[in-house]
Motif scaffolding. Structure first.
Motif, PDB file in Angstrom:
ATOM      1  N   HIS A 199      -9.758  -7.578  -1.419  1.00  0.00           N
ATOM      2  CA  HIS A 199     -10.352  -7.030  -0.194  1.00  0.00           C
ATOM      3  C   HIS A 199     -11.300  -8.062   0.405  1.00  0.00           C
ATOM      4  O   HIS A 199     -12.051  -8.724  -0.300  1.00  0.00           O
ATOM      5  CB  HIS A 199     -11.088  -5.722  -0.507  1.00  0.00           C
ATOM      6  CG  HIS A 199     -11.422  -4.940   0.716  1.00  0.00           C
ATOM      7  ND1 HIS A 199     -12.571  -5.151   1.422  1.00  0.00           N
ATOM      8  CD2 HIS A 199     -10.735  -3.972   1.372  1.00  0.00           C
ATOM      9  CE1 HIS A 199     -12.596  -4.337   2.461  1.00  0.00           C
ATOM     10  NE2 HIS A 199     -11.486  -3.603   2.443  1.00  0.00           N
ATOM     11  N   ASN A 250      -9.037  -4.205  -4.915  1.00  0.00           N
ATOM     12  CA  ASN A 250     -10.472  -4.396  -4.786  1.00  0.00           C
ATOM     13  C   ASN A 250     -10.842  -5.881  -4.841  1.00  0.00           C
ATOM     14  O   ASN A 250     -11.764  -6.317  -4.157  1.00  0.00           O
ATOM     15  CB  ASN A 250     -11.210  -3.615  -5.874  1.00  0.00           C
ATOM     16  CG  ASN A 250     -12.677  -3.494  -5.577  1.00  0.00           C
ATOM     17  OD1 ASN A 250     -13.090  -3.382  -4.425  1.00  0.00           O
ATOM     18  ND2 ASN A 250     -13.485  -3.523  -6.629  1.00  0.00           N
ATOM     19  N   LEU A 298       0.830  -1.214   0.000  1.00  0.00           N
ATOM     20  CA  LEU A 298       0.000   0.000   0.000  1.00  0.00           C
ATOM     21  C   LEU A 298       0.858   1.255   0.000  1.00  0.00           C
ATOM     22  O   LEU A 298       0.555   2.231  -0.700  1.00  0.00           O
ATOM     23  CB  LEU A 298      -0.944  -0.006   1.201  1.00  0.00           C
ATOM     24  CG  LEU A 298      -2.016  -1.101   1.202  1.00  0.00           C
ATOM     25  CD1 LEU A 298      -2.781  -1.087   2.506  1.00  0.00           C
ATOM     26  CD2 LEU A 298      -2.944  -0.946   0.021  1.00  0.00           C
ATOM     27  N   LYS A 345      -6.892   6.770  -2.740  1.00  0.00           N
ATOM     28  CA  LYS A 345      -7.518   5.959  -1.687  1.00  0.00           C
ATOM     29  C   LYS A 345      -6.507   5.716  -0.577  1.00  0.00           C
ATOM     30  O   LYS A 345      -5.414   5.232  -0.823  1.00  0.00           O
ATOM     31  CB  LYS A 345      -7.990   4.628  -2.265  1.00  0.00           C
ATOM     32  CG  LYS A 345      -9.050   4.812  -3.310  1.00  0.00           C
ATOM     33  CD  LYS A 345      -9.468   3.504  -3.918  1.00  0.00           C
ATOM     34  CE  LYS A 345     -10.504   3.782  -4.985  1.00  0.00           C
ATOM     35  NZ  LYS A 345     -10.846   2.619  -5.745  1.00  0.00           N
ATOM     36  N   HIS A 346      -6.910   6.062   0.610  1.00  0.00           N
ATOM     37  CA  HIS A 346      -6.081   5.802   1.778  1.00  0.00           C
ATOM     38  C   HIS A 346      -6.540   4.473   2.360  1.00  0.00           C
ATOM     39  O   HIS A 346      -7.570   4.416   3.032  1.00  0.00           O
ATOM     40  CB  HIS A 346      -6.189   6.931   2.800  1.00  0.00           C
ATOM     41  CG  HIS A 346      -5.242   6.780   3.938  1.00  0.00           C
ATOM     42  ND1 HIS A 346      -3.899   6.937   3.790  1.00  0.00           N
ATOM     43  CD2 HIS A 346      -5.461   6.453   5.219  1.00  0.00           C
ATOM     44  CE1 HIS A 346      -3.313   6.714   4.948  1.00  0.00           C
ATOM     45  NE2 HIS A 346      -4.239   6.430   5.822  1.00  0.00           N
ATOM     46  N   LEU A 347      -5.801   3.429   2.066  1.00  0.00           N
ATOM     47  CA  LEU A 347      -6.190   2.083   2.464  1.00  0.00           C
ATOM     48  C   LEU A 347      -5.330   1.597   3.614  1.00  0.00           C
ATOM     49  O   LEU A 347      -4.209   2.040   3.809  1.00  0.00           O
ATOM     50  CB  LEU A 347      -6.063   1.141   1.264  1.00  0.00           C
ATOM     51  CG  LEU A 347      -6.884   1.541   0.040  1.00  0.00           C
ATOM     52  CD1 LEU A 347      -6.511   0.666  -1.145  1.00  0.00           C
ATOM     53  CD2 LEU A 347      -8.362   1.443   0.333  1.00  0.00           C
ATOM     54  N   ASN A 348      -5.870   0.644   4.343  1.00  0.00           N
ATOM     55  CA  ASN A 348      -5.196   0.070   5.494  1.00  0.00           C
ATOM     56  C   ASN A 348      -5.102  -1.439   5.287  1.00  0.00           C
ATOM     57  O   ASN A 348      -6.029  -2.052   4.797  1.00  0.00           O
ATOM     58  CB  ASN A 348      -5.991   0.400   6.758  1.00  0.00           C
ATOM     59  CG  ASN A 348      -5.198   0.139   8.010  1.00  0.00           C
ATOM     60  OD1 ASN A 348      -4.147  -0.508   7.959  1.00  0.00           O
ATOM     61  ND2 ASN A 348      -5.699   0.616   9.124  1.00  0.00           N
ATOM     62  N   TYR A 357      -5.307  -0.445  -7.826  1.00  0.00           N
ATOM     63  CA  TYR A 357      -6.538  -0.352  -7.028  1.00  0.00           C
ATOM     64  C   TYR A 357      -7.529  -1.449  -7.410  1.00  0.00           C
ATOM     65  O   TYR A 357      -8.221  -1.990  -6.556  1.00  0.00           O
ATOM     66  CB  TYR A 357      -7.189   1.017  -7.186  1.00  0.00           C
ATOM     67  CG  TYR A 357      -6.511   2.131  -6.422  1.00  0.00           C
ATOM     68  CD1 TYR A 357      -5.851   1.894  -5.220  1.00  0.00           C
ATOM     69  CD2 TYR A 357      -6.541   3.428  -6.893  1.00  0.00           C
ATOM     70  CE1 TYR A 357      -5.244   2.922  -4.520  1.00  0.00           C
ATOM     71  CE2 TYR A 357      -5.939   4.468  -6.191  1.00  0.00           C
ATOM     72  CZ  TYR A 357      -5.287   4.196  -5.008  1.00  0.00           C
ATOM     73  OH  TYR A 357      -4.689   5.218  -4.309  1.00  0.00           O
TER      74      TYR A 357
END
Length: 142
Positions: free
Chosen positions: A95, A92, A69, A137-140, A88
């Protein structure tokens, strides 16, 4: 006759000067292309290494996902839109709230890696983008 001689003397001095200026600009442009290529290659190498974090049997999977990330966020600085969007799209599919099949995951990963390869082989500078702030997108990894 005197004016023609002065003109010739001027061009004896000016032509090499203009040539040197053009050579300097070309050299600077080539250095910029090479430096951006080096940054991309380093980032892409890390992205590919961290893909292992998305496999079930990977050790330290959470660390690899977090680094993936981070590297994908860094791609916003100098990578083409296609690489970011395919990254991304891959995320997706993996996820946990998205029930994607293994075939969909493999295809998304393949598309992502192919876009990386296309970018590296093109050796083009990224000069424009269609992405905007809402696309980030700020993803974790958790």
């Amino acid at each position: 006759m005197f004016v023609i001689l002065e003109s010739v003397d001027f061009w004896k001095f000016a032509a090499p000067l203009f040539g040197a200026i053009i050579a300097w600009f070309v050299n600077e442009w080539r250095k910029r292309v090479w430096e951006q290529y080096q940054r991309k290659e380093e980032s892409y190498r890390e992205l590919l290494r961290c893909l292992k974090g998305f496999y079930v049997s990977a050790q330290n999977a959470n660390e690899l996902r977090t680094e993936f990330l981070n590297q994908l966020n860094r791609c916003w600085l100098y990578c083409p839109d296609d690489v970011i969007l395919k990254g991304y799209a891959f995320l997706n599919t993996v996820h946990t709230s998205n029930p994607s099949t293994d075939e969909e995951k493999e295809k998304a990963m393949g598309d992502f890696v192919a876009s990386i390869r296309i970018d590296l082989l093109s050796r083009k500078l990224v000069t424009n983008t269609d992405l905007c702030g809402k696309d980030f997108k700020h993803l974790n990894a958790n």
